[in-house]
Scaffold this motif. Structure first.
Motif: not given
Lengths: 265, 265, 265
Positions: B71, B82, B119, B138-140, C28-31, C40, C42-47, C261
């Motif tokens: 996306i 991402m 991601p 992904n930093p996670g 969808g989302r990304m952030g 850890n 902090m992580s990225f998340t998207s779907r 977002v």
């Protein structure tokens, strides 16, 4: 499905370009089911499936995704299909008529050798009332099932004969059917090497918005006889009331039934 | 895909409203494959994929589902993507040209550090012939791979350089390519900390409806050299005859080949 | 989604035939996300999710695929839905307002008995401002949860009461809400047999393109209190900046946050 297909076809025409068609269709069902051998004999059953069909302009290319997928290329030479496809014998001879919303155990289905190694490939050639089919399961699996079958069909009568081989096992299976006054009667007889036999009869038909189907099958392959009876009522708009009951005396015996509404979109 | 996208765009325009576009596209293939190290060297291969692309009016929002999803949001500031996205170095430098219908082992692909933790996120900025990309896995996951890359491309020439880091490992990789008479020649060289190197050359081009591609790659990372040759013939309407053969001398050695028809819808 | 639905509807009308509608929509989302208890943090998340909705002409048949599926038939008698559906109490009383892009732990959700055995069935009947709902989880699972609930809603006020039973456990839960100046305040109180209680309050509202939501909940069922705060900004075209933070003191305690977002297509 129809409307999206219409939409895309129309726009391809107005645009005057050759392009592939993509259409989305689906089906669903909701109802209750009974199984005499379950700890809790009554349960809910529902399912929704969407499938995306794609076809090209190069004289017949089609693909279908969803629960299973297959893809074919065709022309004057016939049609070659690959993917989750039935073997030649199953394609021509098929199964007895099924009953119920969920198939209530699918006891109407005959045993075929060509059902295990995917992707399989099948070649079909049709000339007038005659159909020839040749198939192979995936050779990558070792000792794949091969099959050849021929069918002949007029509006009223249909007959077919198929042969399958997988390793040391042979299977010959044939059918005959007759359709009169919207009722189709079908009989199937199969014989496998080692002395196994399977045979059965079924009927399916419609009277106005009502539908009815029934079958009886006996098989030394699955080890017993099974029979079933089903009915349906067309609600219109792709919705149908459907129900059925079936019994098998294989193993310790089992009776199954279902009732509900089925939909096609 | 085209027609559904056209359909929706046209109707949005006639309706005079701002709305998102949803389009469905797909691809498929059917054929045979050979692998010298399989117990049964010949097998069938087929695949059908549908993907749903969605894009919004807010100056570039797009999503893609199917095998993988990503996306992005873009504007004058560039583009942030991402999901299942390549790292910056892989995005700019990429792989050698591939061969065959299935990729026959994908031996043409270079090794990158940024391929494990999804991601991932990548930022791309394009100004004229220049592209800048920065990415992070992904930093996670802990010790994610970071990457930065720059590319420069004219119609005839393209060059690019990328850097990746993951924990104690660094990787620098660059490429150059030249396109003449519909033929593109590409060379890639990469060097990782610890003394590992990978390099290769490839060519891909078209003469009328015929296509050809070939590659040679040597890598201490995968432990040997690989090479391949492929060809295709455009049947029109999104269908192509495609075949290829490739060999790798890594491990005990392996030769793979395939031949069949590929489709895009 | 809108445009494909428009397309199909329009074409059905011009063709003058009754056919089913198929529409494709998505979100969808990304952030980025923060979780105080992850190694850890902090992580990225998207779907990205696409869903295909199918509806028929027989006075309301609809199905939805994607992450979960359900199917219903409705008419003057009300609506029967089967599949991945909430129980009656959850359908009428629901949860507190949620926060953030991902739900940041979904601590705003109340505990219900009717959430385990799918497919479930629910019957809804609406008459004016009154809603009646009755549901059962799949009886095939043994001791399924049953539920009944009633709701009353005007533009400004809404109240509802639900009852659930699963085996030896009972649960009564009710809510009241009031909407003033685009802000909705909601309070929920539930009491289960064995002395467990859960209660909470929340608010959600919009001021122009800005959105805000907050909740506080305490529950002996999950063993502690949780609270959260979130905000959003509408970018237009189906895109929103969304962020939230939430804390629960259950277990060893956990704080979560996200920002990014979100998109609807």
């Amino acid at each position: 499905m129809k409307n999206l297909l219409i939409a895309s076809t129309a726009l391809v025409m107005t645009a005057g370009v050759a392009a592939a068609d993509v259409s989305v269709s689906g089906n669903g069902r909701m109802g209750i089911a009974y199984n005499s051998t379950d700890a809790n004999t009554m349960s809910f059953t529902s399912r929704i499936r969407a499938s995306i069909a794609m076809s090209g302009v190069h004289d017949a290319v089609a693909a279908k995704t969803g629960q299973s997928g297959s893809i074919y290329i065709s022309g004057a030479f016939g049609r070659i299909t690959m993917g989750d496809v039935s073997g030649a014998a199953e394609s021509v001879v098929g199964d007895l008529h099924g009953v119920g919303m969920t198939g209530v155990g699918d006891f109407n289905e005959m045993s075929y050798l060509s059902n295990s190694d995917r992707p399989a490939m099948r070649y079909d050639y049709t000339s007038g009332d005659m159909t020839l089919a040749v198939s192979s399961d995936n050779p990558g699996a070792g000792s794949p099932a091969y099959s050849v079958a021929v069918g002949y069909s007029t509006g009223m009568y249909a007959v077919g004969l198929g042969y399958e081989n997988a390793g040391a096992t042979d299977h010959v299976i044939g059918f005959g059917s007759i359709t009169m006054s919207d009722m189709t009667f079908k009989a199937i007889y199969g014989s496998a090497s080692g002395g196994d036999t399977q045979y059965g009869v079924s009927v399916s038909g419609a009277v106005g918005d009502m539908g009815v189907s029934a079958f009886y099958v006996d098989s030394t392959i699955v080890g017993g006889a099974s029979y079933g009876l089903g009915g349906s009522y067309d609600l219109g708009g792709g919705a149908k009331l459907v129900g059925g009951v079936a019994h098998t005396d294989t193993g310790a015996g089992q009776t199954r039934a279902d009732f509900g509404v089925s939909f096609t979109f």
